[in-house]
Motif scaffolding. Sequence first.
Motif, PDB file in Angstrom:
ATOM      1  N   ASP A   1     -11.046   8.836   5.801  1.00 29.32           N
ATOM      2  CA  ASP A   1     -10.547   9.519   4.616  1.00 29.32           C
ATOM      3  C   ASP A   1      -9.419  10.470   5.007  1.00 29.32           C
ATOM      4  OD1 ASP A   1     -11.443  10.092   1.584  1.00 29.32           O
ATOM      5  OD2 ASP A   1     -10.745  11.948   2.522  1.00 29.32           O
ATOM      6  N   LEU A   2      -8.335  10.471   4.213  1.00 30.18           N
ATOM      7  CA  LEU A   2      -7.199  11.342   4.507  1.00 30.18           C
ATOM      8  C   LEU A   2      -7.622  12.801   4.577  1.00 30.18           C
ATOM      9  CD1 LEU A   2      -4.082  11.538   4.830  1.00 30.18           C
ATOM     10  CD2 LEU A   2      -3.974  11.847   2.339  1.00 30.18           C
TER      11      LEU A   2
ATOM     12  N   ASP B   1       0.833  -1.200   0.000  1.00 27.76           N
ATOM     13  CA  ASP B   1       0.000   0.000   0.000  1.00 27.76           C
ATOM     14  C   ASP B   1       0.871   1.255   0.000  1.00 27.76           C
ATOM     15  OD1 ASP B   1      -2.643  -1.395   0.409  1.00 27.76           O
ATOM     16  OD2 ASP B   1      -1.589  -2.059   2.222  1.00 27.76           O
TER      17      ASP B   1
ATOM     18  N   LEU C   1      -2.268   4.075   3.108  1.00 24.95           N
ATOM     19  CA  LEU C   1      -3.407   4.566   2.330  1.00 24.95           C
ATOM     20  C   LEU C   1      -3.750   3.603   1.206  1.00 24.95           C
ATOM     21  CD1 LEU C   1      -2.120   8.242   1.876  1.00 24.95           C
ATOM     22  CD2 LEU C   1      -3.564   7.376   3.715  1.00 24.95           C
ATOM     23  N   ASP C   2      -5.042   3.498   0.891  1.00 24.51           N
ATOM     24  CA  ASP C   2      -5.444   2.712  -0.269  1.00 24.51           C
ATOM     25  C   ASP C   2      -5.466   3.622  -1.504  1.00 24.51           C
ATOM     26  OD1 ASP C   2      -7.765   4.219  -0.167  1.00 24.51           O
ATOM     27  OD2 ASP C   2      -9.031   2.579   0.552  1.00 24.51           O
TER      28      ASP C   2
ATOM     29  N   GLN D   1      -7.103   6.988  -1.262  1.00 25.72           N
ATOM     30  CA  GLN D   1      -6.524   7.840  -0.217  1.00 25.72           C
ATOM     31  C   GLN D   1      -7.319   7.764   1.084  1.00 25.72           C
ATOM     32  OE1 GLN D   1      -6.301  11.557  -2.290  1.00 25.72           O
ATOM     33  NE2 GLN D   1      -4.932  10.705  -3.837  1.00 25.72           N
ATOM     34  N   ARG D   2      -7.846   6.569   1.352  1.00 17.69           N
ATOM     35  CA  ARG D   2      -8.433   6.296   2.651  1.00 17.69           C
ATOM     36  C   ARG D   2      -7.356   5.701   3.547  1.00 17.69           C
ATOM     37  NH1 ARG D   2     -12.939   4.249  -0.486  1.00 17.69           N
ATOM     38  NH2 ARG D   2     -11.979   2.185  -0.293  1.00 17.69           N
ATOM     39  N   ILE D   3      -7.408   6.032   4.820  1.00 16.49           N
ATOM     40  CA  ILE D   3      -6.414   5.539   5.779  1.00 16.49           C
ATOM     41  C   ILE D   3      -6.790   4.124   6.196  1.00 16.49           C
ATOM     42  CG2 ILE D   3      -5.369   5.901   8.047  1.00 16.49           C
ATOM     43  CD1 ILE D   3      -5.999   8.898   7.670  1.00 16.49           C
TER      44      ILE D   3
END
Length: 649
Positions: A261-262, A217, A233-234, A237-239
Amino acid sequence: MVLRRNDSEKPAPQGVESMALAGLSVAGLVDLDRSWKRCEDRYHFDRGAKARVSSLTTYEMSEQRQPFDENLATIRNELEFVHSTLQAANFCASFSDMAGIILHYQTDSNADSSLDVERPGTIWAEGMAGTNGVGTCVIEKRPTMVVGRNHFFSEFAALSCIAAPVLSAEADMIGVLNVTTANPDVTRETFSMIAGLAIKTAERLSNQFFLNRFRSDTIMKVGGGDQTILLALDREQRIIGANHGARICYGWSDGNSRERDLWSIFERSPNIIDGFASSGSLTGLRRLDNHAVCDATILHPQGRATGLQRTRSVGPSARFTKPAVVARSKPDALSIEECLGPDPKMQAAARLLRRVSGSSLPVLLLGETGSGKDTLAKVLHNESERREKPFVAFNCAAVPESLIDSELFGYGVGAFTGAKREGNLGRLQQADGGTLFLDEIGDMPLSLQTRLLRVLESGEVSPLGSAKTEHIDINIIAATNNDVRKAVAEGRFRQDLYYRLAGVVVELQPLRERTDLEEIACRLLSAESKAPPAKLSNGAVEALMRHNWPGNLRELKFVLQRAQWVCEGGLITAGDLALFDAASENDAPVDMLPAPGESLQRAERKVIIETLALYGSDVTRAAQALDMSRATLYRKIKQHGLGSQKIIN
């Protein structure tokens, strides 16, 4: 080092001591009173009885290690690092699981026999071994220092240890990193510094577990905090993961970081989005909650990153580092890796030095004359956080014994006849805030070793003839071509000063043992801007390989420099190198070969003659070219019987 008490006394209240541990206060350490109370009230231990430290079988050890198989290389890498850093002070290092079982252990054959109780498979749970670093750290889940008689059981009173929690990628405690010594000569100041190193190593090991877990990732490293902040992050851009530092910084607990979410944390803007996708670095990130601004490093899967990059040569586990472009004292300064070259042993030394960069640990460089100790010292300074502060070099062998005191420590007004009226700053004061390089430290007189040790321990210097004491903040790099360990054994060098200087010991290989000689020669040729450009012929390369190089890199540099001037058509032949002794010595009978010391003296004499000839007997320019002081060169000219030559001052 330890507070000696009667067996009936309680442990010293470590939580209120004032020493600092690499930026961490000892107030963060475990109060051992609680552990002693558990030993007496819960476990009903008798301090005079024998502890019940049992061991697992080989099969049981294999089963116990299985959960850590994926991170085995990472654990070994860190244990090797911390042990190589501390082995001069006779420390061993280990990693234990939450049952207090030592799974991995690093020591050497010269370790104190008192450390034999710590070995793989031994169980150090507090309920079996009483108050100890590993077992008490498992229960308290905080860094734990147990010094000497602070161990509950008297049989462990010879040991002193510092243990720190190791966390999983989910920030749960899964193990303990512990360092232990039975060395009674380690000072409290040194032990507190080692404690800070152990705590930081455990933190780094935890972060490497995180990097291993999310290797597929995108990783985001956020700057600006005391602790390392890592987010996984995926693609949207989610943590999907956060290390311990991130959870503390953002106030998350028990998985609250997941699927966040970042952009619920940071302000989103087109420039930031473009930077995230294209450059691999983010500047001007603004938090939504407190509007604090920070920068970040982005590392994409498969190691793809632009702008900023991972550290080179960090071993099997990934690690973040500083930007690739670092401000140095000189724009063309070498990096540590470039300075040491691609030889495997030298690269291992580079990895060690890279890891301790910024730790303020003293560095001791060992190596033959001309092996590059002074050049490496300058590089270490230029790569440190002190790069904008002074780098002051002092050659302990180049100054007469009667003058070393005043030159190193300085002197006050009217200290002695012939002194400057206004007094004089010593090298220690000149280096305040920066780095002091003590070259040829093995030649320092014993009387001054005592005074130097006092300065290094206290951080205070008293100039000769002055009642005033001044506080200094310096980083120490020392170097010697002597066998300093032998000097310690023979009483010619103080053991306590050696321990104080040997925070990190690096041995530079002699040129004849290096595998990258040809690469070094080519690099030196291309770096010489004053001489005509030239390349090595195959015969010249073979001649370089045959030569013994008693003068090491210094000799090689000037052999090549001379060859560049005398060769024809820009091609250096074996004859241009003038290494006539290379073939004759290799073919000579064993009993006709010169002794190593004789060969070295002859090579040194030859280099001095050729350098003086190259610079028209100008001592000032020759000394600069040989990277030594004029006083040293004059002494060597006299030593080699070259005084009859016409010398220009």
